[in-house]
Design a protein around this motif. Structure first.
Motif, short mmCIF file in Angstrom:
data_model
loop_
_atom_site.label_atom_id
_atom_site.label_comp_id
_atom_site.label_asym_id
_atom_site.label_seq_id
_atom_site.Cartn_x
_atom_site.Cartn_y
_atom_site.Cartn_z
N MET A 198 -17.61 -9.92 3.84
CA MET A 198 -17.82 -9.94 5.29
C MET A 198 -16.50 -9.77 6.02
O MET A 198 -15.54 -10.51 5.78
CB MET A 198 -18.43 -11.29 5.69
CG MET A 198 -19.63 -11.16 6.56
SD MET A 198 -20.28 -12.79 6.93
CE MET A 198 -21.33 -12.34 8.29
N GLY A 199 -16.45 -8.81 6.88
CA GLY A 199 -15.29 -8.60 7.74
C GLY A 199 -14.12 -7.97 7.02
O GLY A 199 -14.20 -7.61 5.84
N TYR A 200 -13.03 -7.81 7.75
CA TYR A 200 -11.83 -7.17 7.22
C TYR A 200 -10.65 -8.15 7.26
O TYR A 200 -10.62 -9.05 8.09
CB TYR A 200 -11.49 -5.93 8.04
CG TYR A 200 -12.60 -4.93 8.06
CD1 TYR A 200 -12.79 -4.03 7.01
CD2 TYR A 200 -13.49 -4.89 9.14
CE1 TYR A 200 -13.83 -3.12 7.03
CE2 TYR A 200 -14.53 -3.98 9.16
CZ TYR A 200 -14.70 -3.10 8.10
OH TYR A 200 -15.73 -2.21 8.12
N GLY A 201 -9.71 -7.95 6.39
CA GLY A 201 -8.51 -8.80 6.40
C GLY A 201 -8.21 -9.27 5.00
O GLY A 201 -7.35 -8.72 4.33
N ASP A 202 -8.96 -10.25 4.55
CA ASP A 202 -8.74 -10.78 3.20
C ASP A 202 -10.04 -10.66 2.41
O ASP A 202 -11.08 -11.18 2.81
CB ASP A 202 -8.31 -12.25 3.29
CG ASP A 202 -7.93 -12.78 1.92
OD1 ASP A 202 -6.72 -12.78 1.60
OD2 ASP A 202 -8.84 -13.17 1.16
N ASP A 203 -9.98 -9.95 1.29
CA ASP A 203 -11.19 -9.68 0.51
C ASP A 203 -11.80 -10.95 -0.08
O ASP A 203 -13.02 -11.10 -0.12
CB ASP A 203 -10.89 -8.68 -0.61
CG ASP A 203 -10.74 -7.27 -0.06
OD1 ASP A 203 -11.11 -7.07 1.12
OD2 ASP A 203 -10.26 -6.40 -0.79
#
Lengths: 68, 201
Positions: free
Chosen positions: B102-107
């Motif tokens: 979910m979302g972007y930044g840290d997998d």
């Protein structure tokens, strides 16, 4: 054997010649769709046009399956 | 005369071919065909209509009862099924998931958030109708996925989980899927069309 022509729907073909179902399954990957699910009521020429399939090859493969 | 066909487990064109055989040989006044996938439901319905049957579809969990009555005969009777369709009074919410995080930044954070999101989906109750998993989202359904128990619980509670067959094939995971029904684009589009609300992740 009744002639198979491009005006026939997939349903026309598979209901008369059940062995042709395998042919359509083979074409699913080329089409990127399940032809017997999504185009069952469409004529062969229209299916070929929609999915950029070689109609002559499709007809040949169907006739070959029926002839075996 | 009423005839019933149980076509559960049959993929297209199987249910339509069996329906066709039955109609051609018996032409019943009423016919009930049980199918378990959207494409078969659509195709059986369409075929019955082409044969001048008036068609009703009842939904019960992941099953569809396609009931046709000969236009010249009596009206469709639901064979002592007076209960309303389970989804009639509720909203039909479809959640479409195209990623395994979910979302972007840290997998790693994204994967944890996805698990939390799936586990919280049950709070929608009966309104949660279908879950559609496409592209990387199909990886949530395979053996060893942390999401598997959550998805199985949702499925057990009546949520219909559709898993993109083309995507599974693309990733070489067709044999690894452990929950949900392998589906096609017609099922996806029909689900989106029938839904009251679509949530896209």
């Amino acid at each position: 054997m009744e002639n198979i022509n491009a005006q026939m729907t997939i349903l026309d073909v598979v209901s008369k010649y059940r062995e042709t179902e395998a042919v359509f399954k083979r074409y699913d990957q080329k089409a990127g769709a399940c032809l017997c699910c999504e185009e069952l009521f469409e004529p062969l020429w229209k299916v070929a046009e929609k999915y950029h399939l070689d109609l002559n090859k499709l007809m040949y493969d169907i006739e070959e399956a029926v002839a075996i | 005369m009423m005839k019933e066909l149980d076509c559960r487990g049959l993929a297209c064109p199987g249910p339509v071919l069996r329906t066709k055989d039955l109609l051609e040989n018996h032409r019943p006044d009423v016919i009930k065909v049980i199918v378990d996938n959207e494409a078969s439901k659509q195709n059986v319905k369409r075929f019955m209509e082409s044969q001048n049957y008036k068609v009703n579809v009842e939904i019960d969990g992941s099953l569809f009862y396609v009931i046709g009555s000969d236009e010249a005969g009596s009206e469709v009777q639901s064979e002592e099924r007076p209960a309303p369709e389970p989804h009639v009074e509720t909203k039909k919410i479809v959640v479409m998931i195209g990623t395994d995080r979910m979302g972007y930044g840290d997998d790693e954070l994204g994967k944890k958030l996805m698990l939390n999101f799936l586990a919280t989906l049950k709070e929608m109750g009966d309104d949660l109708w279908r879950l559609i998993l496409i592209n990387n989202g199909v990886k949530l359904t395979i053996e060893g996925s942390d999401a598997l128990p959550i998805l199985k619980e949702l499925a057990d509670n009546g949520v219909y989980i559709l898993v993109c067959g083309t995507c599974l094939t693309y990733f070489g995971l067709l044999d690894k899927k452990d929950v949900g029904e392998t589906t096609n684009m017609l099922d996806v589009v029909t689900s989106l069309q029938l839904a009251d609300k679509v949530i896209n992740i």
